[in-house]
Design a protein around this motif. Structure first.
Motif, PDB file in Angstrom:
ATOM      1  N   LEU A 124      11.734  34.141  18.507  1.00  0.00           N
ATOM      2  CA  LEU A 124      10.776  34.520  19.538  1.00  0.00           C
ATOM      3  C   LEU A 124       9.385  34.351  19.179  1.00  0.00           C
ATOM      4  CD1 LEU A 124      12.682  37.382  21.455  1.00  0.00           C
ATOM      5  CD2 LEU A 124      12.249  35.148  22.257  1.00  0.00           C
ATOM      6  N   HIS A 125       9.099  34.713  17.714  1.00  0.00           N
ATOM      7  CA  HIS A 125       7.971  34.980  17.120  1.00  0.00           C
ATOM      8  C   HIS A 125       7.514  33.344  16.939  1.00  0.00           C
ATOM      9  CE1 HIS A 125       4.725  35.863  14.286  1.00  0.00           C
ATOM     10  NE2 HIS A 125       5.527  35.100  13.529  1.00  0.00           N
ATOM     11  N   PHE A 126       8.233  32.422  16.494  1.00  0.00           N
ATOM     12  CA  PHE A 126       8.074  31.027  16.018  1.00  0.00           C
ATOM     13  C   PHE A 126       7.836  30.356  17.399  1.00  0.00           C
ATOM     14  CE2 PHE A 126       9.370  26.742  15.698  1.00  0.00           C
ATOM     15  CZ  PHE A 126       8.902  26.304  14.538  1.00  0.00           C
ATOM     16  N   TYR A 127       8.265  30.533  18.537  1.00  0.00           N
ATOM     17  CA  TYR A 127       8.098  29.825  19.699  1.00  0.00           C
ATOM     18  C   TYR A 127       7.029  30.465  20.618  1.00  0.00           C
ATOM     19  CZ  TYR A 127      11.911  26.428  19.137  1.00  0.00           C
ATOM     20  OH  TYR A 127      12.534  25.502  18.241  1.00  0.00           O
ATOM     21  N   GLN A 128       6.651  31.616  20.307  1.00  0.00           N
ATOM     22  CA  GLN A 128       5.618  32.413  21.062  1.00  0.00           C
ATOM     23  C   GLN A 128       5.924  32.641  22.488  1.00  0.00           C
ATOM     24  OE1 GLN A 128       2.221  33.084  19.284  1.00  0.00           O
ATOM     25  NE2 GLN A 128       3.954  32.826  17.848  1.00  0.00           N
ATOM     26  N   ARG A 129       6.305  31.728  23.215  1.00  0.00           N
ATOM     27  CA  ARG A 129       6.715  32.124  24.507  1.00  0.00           C
ATOM     28  C   ARG A 129       7.716  30.553  25.156  1.00  0.00           C
ATOM     29  NH1 ARG A 129       1.107  29.873  27.555  1.00  0.00           N
ATOM     30  NH2 ARG A 129       0.829  28.027  26.310  1.00  0.00           N
ATOM     31  N   PRO A 130       8.526  30.837  26.111  1.00  0.00           N
ATOM     32  CA  PRO A 130       9.353  30.080  26.791  1.00  0.00           C
ATOM     33  C   PRO A 130       8.987  28.555  27.001  1.00  0.00           C
ATOM     34  CG  PRO A 130       9.392  32.063  28.009  1.00  0.00           C
ATOM     35  CD  PRO A 130       8.285  32.060  26.959  1.00  0.00           C
ATOM     36  N   PRO A 131       9.540  27.737  26.780  1.00  0.00           N
ATOM     37  CA  PRO A 131      10.973  27.549  27.159  1.00  0.00           C
ATOM     38  C   PRO A 131      11.688  28.058  25.641  1.00  0.00           C
ATOM     39  CG  PRO A 131      10.167  25.306  26.777  1.00  0.00           C
ATOM     40  CD  PRO A 131       9.030  26.279  27.052  1.00  0.00           C
ATOM     41  N   LEU A 132      12.736  28.694  25.735  1.00  0.00           N
ATOM     42  CA  LEU A 132      13.751  28.826  24.769  1.00  0.00           C
ATOM     43  C   LEU A 132      14.955  29.116  25.147  1.00  0.00           C
ATOM     44  CD1 LEU A 132      14.189  29.437  21.635  1.00  0.00           C
ATOM     45  CD2 LEU A 132      13.268  31.717  21.890  1.00  0.00           C
ATOM     46  N   SER A 133      15.926  28.268  24.679  1.00  0.00           N
ATOM     47  CA  SER A 133      17.366  28.736  25.132  1.00  0.00           C
ATOM     48  C   SER A 133      18.249  28.638  23.889  1.00  0.00           C
ATOM     49  CB  SER A 133      17.890  27.419  25.832  1.00  0.00           C
ATOM     50  OG  SER A 133      19.194  27.312  26.375  1.00  0.00           O
ATOM     51  N   PHE A 134      19.319  29.422  23.950  1.00  0.00           N
ATOM     52  CA  PHE A 134      20.288  29.656  22.727  1.00  0.00           C
ATOM     53  C   PHE A 134      21.610  29.270  23.166  1.00  0.00           C
ATOM     54  CE2 PHE A 134      17.177  31.712  20.206  1.00  0.00           C
ATOM     55  CZ  PHE A 134      17.498  31.450  18.847  1.00  0.00           C
ATOM     56  N   MET A 135      22.361  28.883  22.402  1.00  0.00           N
ATOM     57  CA  MET A 135      23.839  28.801  22.562  1.00  0.00           C
ATOM     58  C   MET A 135      24.532  29.506  21.318  1.00  0.00           C
ATOM     59  SD  MET A 135      24.536  26.598  25.006  1.00  0.00           S
ATOM     60  CE  MET A 135      24.013  25.134  26.071  1.00  0.00           C
ATOM     61  N   GLU A 136      25.704  29.885  21.576  1.00  0.00           N
ATOM     62  CA  GLU A 136      26.471  30.723  20.862  1.00  0.00           C
ATOM     63  C   GLU A 136      27.697  29.644  20.364  1.00  0.00           C
ATOM     64  OE1 GLU A 136      28.824  34.754  20.043  1.00  0.00           O
ATOM     65  OE2 GLU A 136      27.948  34.268  21.970  1.00  0.00           O
ATOM     66  N   VAL A 137      27.992  29.491  19.007  1.00  0.00           N
ATOM     67  CA  VAL A 137      28.968  28.799  18.505  1.00  0.00           C
ATOM     68  C   VAL A 137      30.093  29.899  18.358  1.00  0.00           C
ATOM     69  CG1 VAL A 137      30.097  27.429  16.849  1.00  0.00           C
ATOM     70  CG2 VAL A 137      27.681  27.111  17.247  1.00  0.00           C
ATOM     71  N   VAL A 138      31.224  29.859  19.064  1.00  0.00           N
ATOM     72  CA  VAL A 138      32.314  30.959  18.966  1.00  0.00           C
ATOM     73  C   VAL A 138      33.451  29.988  18.295  1.00  0.00           C
ATOM     74  CG1 VAL A 138      33.730  32.385  20.350  1.00  0.00           C
ATOM     75  CG2 VAL A 138      31.476  31.749  21.256  1.00  0.00           C
ATOM     76  N   TRP A 139      33.977  30.845  17.296  1.00  0.00           N
ATOM     77  CA  TRP A 139      35.002  30.291  16.487  1.00  0.00           C
ATOM     78  C   TRP A 139      36.277  31.294  16.636  1.00  0.00           C
ATOM     79  CZ3 TRP A 139      36.701  34.174  13.145  1.00  0.00           C
ATOM     80  CH2 TRP A 139      35.443  35.098  12.658  1.00  0.00           C
ATOM     81  N   PRO A 140      37.378  30.350  16.601  1.00  0.00           N
ATOM     82  CA  PRO A 140      38.759  30.941  16.905  1.00  0.00           C
ATOM     83  C   PRO A 140      39.281  31.847  15.769  1.00  0.00           C
ATOM     84  CG  PRO A 140      39.094  28.487  16.265  1.00  0.00           C
ATOM     85  CD  PRO A 140      37.385  28.937  16.103  1.00  0.00           C
ATOM     86  N   ASP A 141      40.396  32.315  15.891  1.00  0.00           N
ATOM     87  CA  ASP A 141      41.422  33.070  15.101  1.00  0.00           C
ATOM     88  C   ASP A 141      42.156  31.985  14.276  1.00  0.00           C
ATOM     89  OD1 ASP A 141      43.514  32.751  16.636  1.00  0.00           O
ATOM     90  OD2 ASP A 141      43.615  34.866  17.306  1.00  0.00           O
ATOM     91  N   ALA A 142      42.799  32.481  13.223  1.00  0.00           N
ATOM     92  CA  ALA A 142      43.745  31.513  12.567  1.00  0.00           C
ATOM     93  C   ALA A 142      44.773  30.552  13.561  1.00  0.00           C
ATOM     94  CB  ALA A 142      44.561  32.241  11.627  1.00  0.00           C
ATOM     95  N   GLY A 143      45.092  31.265  14.558  1.00  0.00           N
ATOM     96  CA  GLY A 143      45.817  30.759  15.753  1.00  0.00           C
ATOM     97  C   GLY A 143      45.253  29.858  16.670  1.00  0.00           C
ATOM     98  N   GLY A 144      43.908  29.546  16.542  1.00  0.00           N
ATOM     99  CA  GLY A 144      43.311  28.706  17.259  1.00  0.00           C
ATOM    100  C   GLY A 144      42.905  29.406  18.462  1.00  0.00           C
ATOM    101  N   ARG A 145      42.832  30.607  18.819  1.00  0.00           N
ATOM    102  CA  ARG A 145      42.868  31.602  20.123  1.00  0.00           C
ATOM    103  C   ARG A 145      41.116  32.092  19.878  1.00  0.00           C
ATOM    104  NH1 ARG A 145      47.883  32.899  18.572  1.00  0.00           N
ATOM    105  NH2 ARG A 145      46.829  34.621  16.885  1.00  0.00           N
ATOM    106  N   PHE A 146      40.561  31.989  21.237  1.00  0.00           N
ATOM    107  CA  PHE A 146      39.334  32.393  21.153  1.00  0.00           C
ATOM    108  C   PHE A 146      39.045  33.764  21.541  1.00  0.00           C
ATOM    109  CE2 PHE A 146      38.538  27.735  21.492  1.00  0.00           C
ATOM    110  CZ  PHE A 146      37.540  27.583  20.482  1.00  0.00           C
TER     111      PHE A 146
END
Length: 179
Positions: A124-146
């Motif tokens: 937020l500090h770096f970009y000062q103001r929008p546009p700014l969008s984030f995506m989350e990288v979600v990793w699975p458990d050892a069985g491949g389940r999210f």
């Protein structure tokens, strides 16, 4: 091609913000590489997380965040993903990608803006103001389940927030306790 929104980051516009060494280091890295990875290590209050700064500035791509693994592992994962973005393989919400963690797919989720102030202050500090969008990288458990899959390890749900859910609607946990 439609006009791209203007970037209002510390590199693109005059600013009256006082810069510290963290700011200057991130700015140098974004200028040299195209992005920087900000790492917040695990502590007594909860799991660690990492996120990018500069992907929007350089590639007009959403910034990317990852949670709950060791910060060095998340740093490597985000660098891998940033290199893929630099090569033109951009993120799409709700897609699965197999180019981030060996032998596992990850899921990409769009982050609700209600989380930004708690988790991504540097961005937020770096970009000062929008546009700014984030995506989350979600990793699975050892069985491949999210985290949303039946039978998923409970610990996985504790390590990764569901940032696609507004903060006020999220189940209580270490992530909702952040200011």
């Amino acid at each position: 091609m439609p006009d791209q929104p203007v970037c209002h980051c510390l590199l693109c516009v005059e600013h009256e913000v006082e810069l510290d060494e963290t700011d200057r280091s991130a700015m140098r890295t974004v200028q040299e590489r195209g992005w920087a990875v900000i790492m917040i290590p695990e502590d007594a209050d909860g799991p660690g997380w990492a996120f990018t700064v500069g992907l929007w500035h350089t590639f007009r791509s959403p910034e990317v965040a990852m949670f709950g693994l060791r910060v060095d592992v998340m740093n490597n994962c985000l660098k891998t993903l940033a290199n893929e973005i630099a090569a033109g393989r951009h993120l799409v919400a709700d897609q699965e990608r197999d180019d981030v963690i060996r032998n596992y797919s990850v899921a990409i989720k769009k982050v609700d803006t209600s989380w930004y102030r708690s988790l991504f202050g540097m961005a937020l500090h770096f970009y000062q103001r929008p546009p700014l969008s984030f995506m989350e990288v979600v990793w699975p458990d050892a069985g491949g389940r999210f985290p949303w899959n039946e039978g998923c390890a409970l610990r996985l749900r504790e390590l990764q927030p569901a940032l696609w859910i507004p903060k006020d609607d999220h189940a209580p946990g270490p992530w909702t306790k952040l200011p």
